[in-house]
Design a protein around this motif. Sequence first.
Motif, PDB file in Angstrom:
ATOM      1  N   ARG A 566       0.851  -0.967  -0.191  1.00 13.25           N
ATOM      2  CA  ARG A 566       0.039   0.445   0.000  1.00 13.25           C
ATOM      3  C   ARG A 566       0.993   1.274   0.525  1.00 13.25           C
ATOM      4  O   ARG A 566       0.219   2.452  -0.113  1.00 13.25           O
ATOM      5  CB  ARG A 566      -0.644   0.291   1.644  1.00 13.25           C
ATOM      6  N   ASN A 567       2.111   0.856   0.668  1.00 13.80           N
ATOM      7  CA  ASN A 567       2.411   2.273   0.028  1.00 13.80           C
ATOM      8  C   ASN A 567       3.907   2.089  -0.104  1.00 13.80           C
ATOM      9  O   ASN A 567       4.911   1.597   0.335  1.00 13.80           O
ATOM     10  CB  ASN A 567       2.775   2.905   2.275  1.00 13.80           C
ATOM     11  N   ASP A 568       4.814   2.534  -1.087  1.00 15.33           N
ATOM     12  CA  ASP A 568       5.975   1.636  -2.339  1.00 15.33           C
ATOM     13  C   ASP A 568       7.426   2.693  -1.529  1.00 15.33           C
ATOM     14  O   ASP A 568       8.413   2.699  -1.907  1.00 15.33           O
ATOM     15  CB  ASP A 568       6.114   2.395  -3.978  1.00 15.33           C
ATOM     16  N   ARG A 569       6.755   4.100  -0.122  1.00 20.77           N
ATOM     17  CA  ARG A 569       8.075   4.910   0.048  1.00 20.77           C
ATOM     18  C   ARG A 569       8.547   3.861   1.589  1.00 20.77           C
ATOM     19  O   ARG A 569       9.585   4.563   1.892  1.00 20.77           O
ATOM     20  CB  ARG A 569       7.430   6.020   0.216  1.00 20.77           C
ATOM     21  N   ILE A 570       8.415   3.013   1.461  1.00 23.33           N
ATOM     22  CA  ILE A 570       8.960   2.283   2.442  1.00 23.33           C
ATOM     23  C   ILE A 570      10.500   1.717   2.481  1.00 23.33           C
ATOM     24  O   ILE A 570      10.460   0.706   1.448  1.00 23.33           O
ATOM     25  CB  ILE A 570       8.060   1.531   3.165  1.00 23.33           C
ATOM     26  N   ARG A 571      11.144   1.401   3.538  1.00 19.99           N
ATOM     27  CA  ARG A 571      11.902   1.357   3.381  1.00 19.99           C
ATOM     28  C   ARG A 571      12.418   0.139   4.118  1.00 19.99           C
ATOM     29  O   ARG A 571      12.421   1.132   5.906  1.00 19.99           O
ATOM     30  CB  ARG A 571      13.439   1.589   2.227  1.00 19.99           C
ATOM     31  N   VAL A 572      12.989  -1.346   4.068  1.00 21.53           N
ATOM     32  CA  VAL A 572      13.782  -1.546   5.755  1.00 21.53           C
ATOM     33  C   VAL A 572      15.332  -2.031   6.044  1.00 21.53           C
ATOM     34  O   VAL A 572      15.651  -2.681   4.719  1.00 21.53           O
ATOM     35  CB  VAL A 572      12.425  -2.898   5.865  1.00 21.53           C
ATOM     36  N   SER A 573      15.675  -1.726   7.031  1.00 22.92           N
ATOM     37  CA  SER A 573      16.643  -2.423   6.951  1.00 22.92           C
ATOM     38  C   SER A 573      17.302  -2.980   8.600  1.00 22.92           C
ATOM     39  O   SER A 573      15.864  -3.366   9.291  1.00 22.92           O
ATOM     40  CB  SER A 573      17.578  -0.727   7.657  1.00 22.92           C
ATOM     41  N   THR A 574      18.167  -3.933   8.215  1.00 21.69           N
ATOM     42  CA  THR A 574      17.728  -5.163   9.927  1.00 21.69           C
ATOM     43  C   THR A 574      19.422  -5.220  10.177  1.00 21.69           C
ATOM     44  O   THR A 574      20.517  -5.007   9.318  1.00 21.69           O
ATOM     45  CB  THR A 574      17.799  -6.468   9.100  1.00 21.69           C
ATOM     46  N   ILE A 575      19.704  -5.257  11.730  1.00 20.25           N
ATOM     47  CA  ILE A 575      20.361  -4.603  11.977  1.00 20.25           C
ATOM     48  C   ILE A 575      21.194  -5.765  12.303  1.00 20.25           C
ATOM     49  O   ILE A 575      20.441  -6.959  13.497  1.00 20.25           O
ATOM     50  CB  ILE A 575      20.722  -4.023  13.373  1.00 20.25           C
ATOM     51  N   ALA A 576      22.241  -7.064  12.085  1.00 23.23           N
ATOM     52  CA  ALA A 576      22.538  -8.432  12.187  1.00 23.23           C
ATOM     53  C   ALA A 576      22.992  -8.645  13.164  1.00 23.23           C
ATOM     54  O   ALA A 576      23.295  -7.638  14.664  1.00 23.23           O
ATOM     55  CB  ALA A 576      23.889  -8.966  11.324  1.00 23.23           C
ATOM     56  N   GLY A 577      21.822  -9.431  14.555  1.00 22.50           N
ATOM     57  CA  GLY A 577      22.825  -9.702  16.078  1.00 22.50           C
ATOM     58  C   GLY A 577      21.713  -8.962  17.085  1.00 22.50           C
ATOM     59  O   GLY A 577      22.024  -9.276  18.163  1.00 22.50           O
ATOM     60  N   ALA A 578      21.502  -7.666  16.226  1.00 20.62           N
ATOM     61  CA  ALA A 578      20.192  -6.332  17.453  1.00 20.62           C
ATOM     62  C   ALA A 578      18.996  -7.312  17.858  1.00 20.62           C
ATOM     63  O   ALA A 578      18.019  -8.419  17.129  1.00 20.62           O
ATOM     64  CB  ALA A 578      20.190  -5.484  16.960  1.00 20.62           C
ATOM     65  N   GLY A 579      18.223  -6.937  19.126  1.00 23.70           N
ATOM     66  CA  GLY A 579      17.290  -7.483  19.373  1.00 23.70           C
ATOM     67  C   GLY A 579      16.080  -5.845  19.561  1.00 23.70           C
ATOM     68  O   GLY A 579      16.561  -4.756  18.282  1.00 23.70           O
ATOM     69  N   HIS A 580      15.116  -5.967  20.289  1.00 18.88           N
ATOM     70  CA  HIS A 580      14.602  -4.805  20.375  1.00 18.88           C
ATOM     71  C   HIS A 580      14.803  -3.547  20.769  1.00 18.88           C
ATOM     72  O   HIS A 580      14.669  -2.848  20.449  1.00 18.88           O
ATOM     73  CB  HIS A 580      13.498  -5.042  21.016  1.00 18.88           C
ATOM     74  N   TYR A 581      16.452  -3.219  21.205  1.00 19.24           N
ATOM     75  CA  TYR A 581      16.831  -2.001  22.026  1.00 19.24           C
ATOM     76  C   TYR A 581      18.474  -2.030  21.160  1.00 19.24           C
ATOM     77  O   TYR A 581      19.383  -2.464  21.716  1.00 19.24           O
ATOM     78  CB  TYR A 581      17.109  -2.447  22.602  1.00 19.24           C
ATOM     79  N   PRO A 582      18.326  -1.801  19.979  1.00 18.86           N
ATOM     80  CA  PRO A 582      19.143  -2.128  18.951  1.00 18.86           C
ATOM     81  C   PRO A 582      20.692  -0.674  19.456  1.00 18.86           C
ATOM     82  O   PRO A 582      21.526  -0.243  19.271  1.00 18.86           O
ATOM     83  CB  PRO A 582      19.240  -1.813  17.799  1.00 18.86           C
ATOM     84  N   GLN A 583      19.852   0.790  20.011  1.00 24.37           N
ATOM     85  CA  GLN A 583      20.361   1.888  20.647  1.00 24.37           C
ATOM     86  C   GLN A 583      21.243   1.245  21.401  1.00 24.37           C
ATOM     87  O   GLN A 583      22.656   2.195  21.615  1.00 24.37           O
ATOM     88  CB  GLN A 583      19.288   2.919  20.765  1.00 24.37           C
ATOM     89  N   ILE A 584      20.935   0.195  22.238  1.00 31.35           N
ATOM     90  CA  ILE A 584      21.539   0.056  23.495  1.00 31.35           C
ATOM     91  C   ILE A 584      23.250  -1.536  22.951  1.00 31.35           C
ATOM     92  O   ILE A 584      24.063  -1.327  24.008  1.00 31.35           O
ATOM     93  CB  ILE A 584      21.102  -0.440  24.521  1.00 31.35           C
ATOM     94  N   SER A 585      22.914  -2.141  22.298  1.00 30.56           N
ATOM     95  CA  SER A 585      23.389  -3.549  21.913  1.00 30.56           C
ATOM     96  C   SER A 585      23.911  -2.751  20.896  1.00 30.56           C
ATOM     97  O   SER A 585      25.133  -3.680  20.345  1.00 30.56           O
ATOM     98  CB  SER A 585      22.432  -4.507  21.948  1.00 30.56           C
TER      99      SER A 585
END
Length: 606
Positions: A566-585
Amino acid sequence: MSAPRHALVLGATGFLGRWLIVELVSQGVAVTAAVRSVDSARTLEAWLDRHTVTAGVVSAVVDFDSEDLGLPSGTSALEGVTEIYNLAGAFRFGMTADEARRANVISAQRIVGLASRLPDSPRLVHVSGYRVGGQDPTTERSRDRTDDYARLGAYEASKIEADAVVQETAARLGVPFTIVNPATVIGVSTTGEADNQAGLAASVRDLWQGKLAALPGNARVFVPVVTVDYLARFMALVPTLPEAADQSYWVLDDETPGLPDLLTAVGRHYEVAVPRLRIPVGMIKRLPSAVTKADPETLSFMSTERYPTASAQELARRHGLQVPATLPAIQRWADHIAAHRFGESPAGDAARGFTSYAGIRTFGIGDPAAHTVVLPAVPVNADTWVGVAAELPEATRVLDLPGLGMSSGDPGVWSRWMADVAGGREGLHLVGHSIGAAVAVEFASTHPGQVQRLTLIAPGFLQRPAGGLQRLALLTAAYLRFAPPDNLSRTLLGSDAFASTLETSVVDLRRPGVARRIGRLLAAAGRRSTRHDLRQKLAGFQGDVHLVVGELDPLDSTALSELVARNDRIRVSTIAGAGHYPQISHPADLAATIGGLVSVGEVVER
């Protein structure tokens, strides 16, 4: 024409010493800062540089264990010295009598001796204290002080003795002196900036954290304050005045409210509960310190006495010094020490402080005018984002949401709060994490012209519903209220390795009401209607959308597919090895992901 002023400041690295140097340099006075080591000199230089003092100060290493302080006659650092400021010593409770005498009495005597050896008869300005000043050297110098040290404690007894010793030694050696007896020194009158956490600040901390069970004393208990910048101006003035020679001045704000009223005013400013119970000082003194949590040496400061301030007030009036407005200065100081977590804020140069948005007292880090605004997840706080925000390529503001972290208010006012945060600005980049992502989407859907980009990190409404236990608000709140940092680290990140990063979040979770609000939020966030509504609003957003998830905390594939369709302006990034709190880990990876250039629709793994 008078000779140029040259000040030797002993105790230069302390709270008052640093601000005195700032004041002296602003008046064109050359300063020699006496420090204990080269490392201390570097630390002082860095602090002065941050406070726009980049010239006019040189350092000299002193040795307080040496009779001549390691500054023999002829030392170049002493050439042309017109005034000596003695702010050296130890302000610490729990010292032995010998430690206190060496730090506060013998060192002061040696400084008087140093002044007597200098050729230009410099004025010695000695800092004593409002509770200890005014000793009679003819009677006080020779008497046995054993009882004082036992009764008052080593710190106060040593300061009383030092006051007498300085007067007697200066008179004997022919050293002109001025003694300044300041009250409790609080932060800069205009900003509240301070880094001293002893005495009154400890009671303010307990009030902020909800640990103050009762207010001490009655309205007549007087613990006066003075702002550090006013005290510095007063001290810089007195060496220039012949009439101030061989005089003592009590420098304090007579308008300081009685101690319980002062704490009540701070509590109301903080928007925290103020204890109704008041305990008489006499009872506090009789109770064991294990119950009162008060150091026995601080109890003598809870006094109803008043002090002879008239001469200092008259001198200040004649020379145009005006005492800053009392209550605003106290409130700014209280704000500053709370925002800096009473001396324990995480490292970083970003500005920290409280701002009122829609009438809600809000804690924030970074530039209030920044177009990138970070809205954190629960149960963690804005401080967990310090490292990431510092690495982003654009100025960034991180805010504790209303009712969470160190912000006041209630989560129910997020809509009008966010409108005031945005302030009518356009081109905003909202970075919402988990529950913060919901706040960002809600605002973007109602104010699309103001939001250019959404970066949503681990948005809960696009993930699988939480387990049943998380929906039990009371149990969640009880766990969060009492979980120590290592337990919380294991719960949120699967390891206790991040306990130190979560210490500030744990302190905030202990504050009354915070854990309860989080429990309710988590329960509400799991509702199917809430999740569906947020997905619909995100699908209709016309700006750029960047979804960032941890590899171990993926989005719901069905929900994501429906959204992307429904929205083609969306992009996704995945941070390997991270969980719900990547700003910490994974803070560096998260900063690079948020700040990097990623094409729309591209899937990136880090």
